[in-house]
Design an enzyme around this catalytic site. Sequence first.
Site, PDB file in Angstrom:
ATOM      1  N   HIS A 112     -40.325 -49.375  11.472  1.00  0.00           N
ATOM      2  CA  HIS A 112     -40.961 -48.186  12.049  1.00  0.00           C
ATOM      3  C   HIS A 112     -40.378 -46.928  11.426  1.00  0.00           C
ATOM      4  O   HIS A 112     -39.203 -46.889  11.058  1.00  0.00           O
ATOM      5  CB  HIS A 112     -40.786 -48.151  13.571  1.00  0.00           C
ATOM      6  CG  HIS A 112     -39.387 -48.301  14.045  1.00  0.00           C
ATOM      7  ND1 HIS A 112     -38.760 -49.519  14.114  1.00  0.00           N
ATOM      8  CD2 HIS A 112     -38.473 -47.389  14.472  1.00  0.00           C
ATOM      9  CE1 HIS A 112     -37.525 -49.361  14.574  1.00  0.00           C
ATOM     10  NE2 HIS A 112     -37.321 -48.072  14.782  1.00  0.00           N
ATOM     11  N   HIS A 126     -39.771 -42.942  12.237  1.00  0.00           N
ATOM     12  CA  HIS A 126     -39.750 -41.926  13.285  1.00  0.00           C
ATOM     13  C   HIS A 126     -40.259 -40.593  12.730  1.00  0.00           C
ATOM     14  O   HIS A 126     -39.818 -40.166  11.665  1.00  0.00           O
ATOM     15  CB  HIS A 126     -38.310 -41.656  13.761  1.00  0.00           C
ATOM     16  CG  HIS A 126     -37.639 -42.792  14.442  1.00  0.00           C
ATOM     17  ND1 HIS A 126     -37.559 -42.912  15.811  1.00  0.00           N
ATOM     18  CD2 HIS A 126     -36.975 -43.870  13.949  1.00  0.00           C
ATOM     19  CE1 HIS A 126     -36.869 -43.995  16.136  1.00  0.00           C
ATOM     20  NE2 HIS A 126     -36.503 -44.605  15.017  1.00  0.00           N
TER      21      HIS A 126
HETATM   22  P1  AMP Z   1     -34.643 -47.584  16.346  1.00  0.00           P
HETATM   23  O1  AMP Z   1     -33.377 -47.224  17.078  1.00  0.00           O
HETATM   24  O2  AMP Z   1     -34.822 -46.866  15.055  1.00  0.00           O
HETATM   25  O3  AMP Z   1     -34.811 -49.083  16.212  1.00  0.00           O
HETATM   26  O4  AMP Z   1     -35.815 -47.040  17.266  1.00  0.00           O
HETATM   27  C1  AMP Z   1     -36.468 -47.779  18.240  1.00  0.00           C
HETATM   28  C2  AMP Z   1     -37.262 -46.796  19.043  1.00  0.00           C
HETATM   29  O5  AMP Z   1     -38.240 -47.486  19.789  1.00  0.00           O
HETATM   30  C3  AMP Z   1     -36.424 -45.993  20.055  1.00  0.00           C
HETATM   31  O6  AMP Z   1     -36.524 -44.613  19.741  1.00  0.00           O
HETATM   32  C4  AMP Z   1     -37.063 -46.348  21.396  1.00  0.00           C
HETATM   33  O7  AMP Z   1     -37.123 -45.232  22.263  1.00  0.00           O
HETATM   34  C5  AMP Z   1     -38.443 -46.812  20.998  1.00  0.00           C
HETATM   35  N1  AMP Z   1     -39.088 -47.753  21.898  1.00  0.00           N
HETATM   36  C6  AMP Z   1     -38.595 -48.913  22.376  1.00  0.00           C
HETATM   37  N2  AMP Z   1     -39.497 -49.534  23.148  1.00  0.00           N
HETATM   38  C7  AMP Z   1     -40.605 -48.751  23.155  1.00  0.00           C
HETATM   39  C8  AMP Z   1     -41.901 -48.853  23.766  1.00  0.00           C
HETATM   40  N3  AMP Z   1     -42.243 -49.883  24.531  1.00  0.00           N
HETATM   41  N4  AMP Z   1     -42.785 -47.849  23.551  1.00  0.00           N
HETATM   42  C9  AMP Z   1     -42.460 -46.788  22.780  1.00  0.00           C
HETATM   43  N5  AMP Z   1     -41.273 -46.652  22.165  1.00  0.00           N
HETATM   44  C10 AMP Z   1     -40.356 -47.615  22.351  1.00  0.00           C
END
Ligand code: AMP
Length: 132
Positions: free
Chosen positions: A99, A101
């Site tokens: 993903h 950001h």
């Molecule tokens: P990372 O730390 O780069 O792996 O980012 C994962 C991101 O996913 C975090 O910013 C979380 O807030 C986000 N996240 C986790 N679960 C969900 C969800 N169900 N819907 C939207 N965002 C999510």
Amino acid sequence: MENCIFCKIINKEIPGKVVYEDDICLAFLDLSQATYGHTLVIPKKHYDNILTVDDETLAHLFKIVKKLSKQIMEKLGADGLNVLTNTNEVAGQTVHHFHIHILPRYNKNELKINFIDHSQDVDLDELLNKIK
Ligand code: AMP
Ligand code: ZN
């Protein structure tokens, strides 16, 4: 992939606030909203991170990141943004579905990405030889 929270959002098994969707990717609001408008762009096919995603998909994702970045900045009145992808736990990756950001920025204090200057400890020529 089973037990992947982002695959579940793609398959509509859990809800997501979808900002944009096409055949290859999905963009939705990050639950945490680290900054106002914090959005994630993901491939519909599961890849663990930027190291394993195929080049064509990656190129498409970044094209969409650019388009959405402009759209989000304009609509929300942001002054700038950070684009970020975390790879592996050591770098803060918590969801192992690739993903990107998008973090719109309104002021310098709302988000800390702290680059510490380690230049005194590094021989740049030695470093270059190692990397090349
Ligand atoms: P990372 O730390 O780069 O792996 O980012 C994962 C991101 O996913 C975090 O910013 C979380 O807030 C986000 N996240 C986790 N679960 C969900 C969800 N169900 N819907 C939207 N965002 C999510
Ligand atoms: Zn997945």
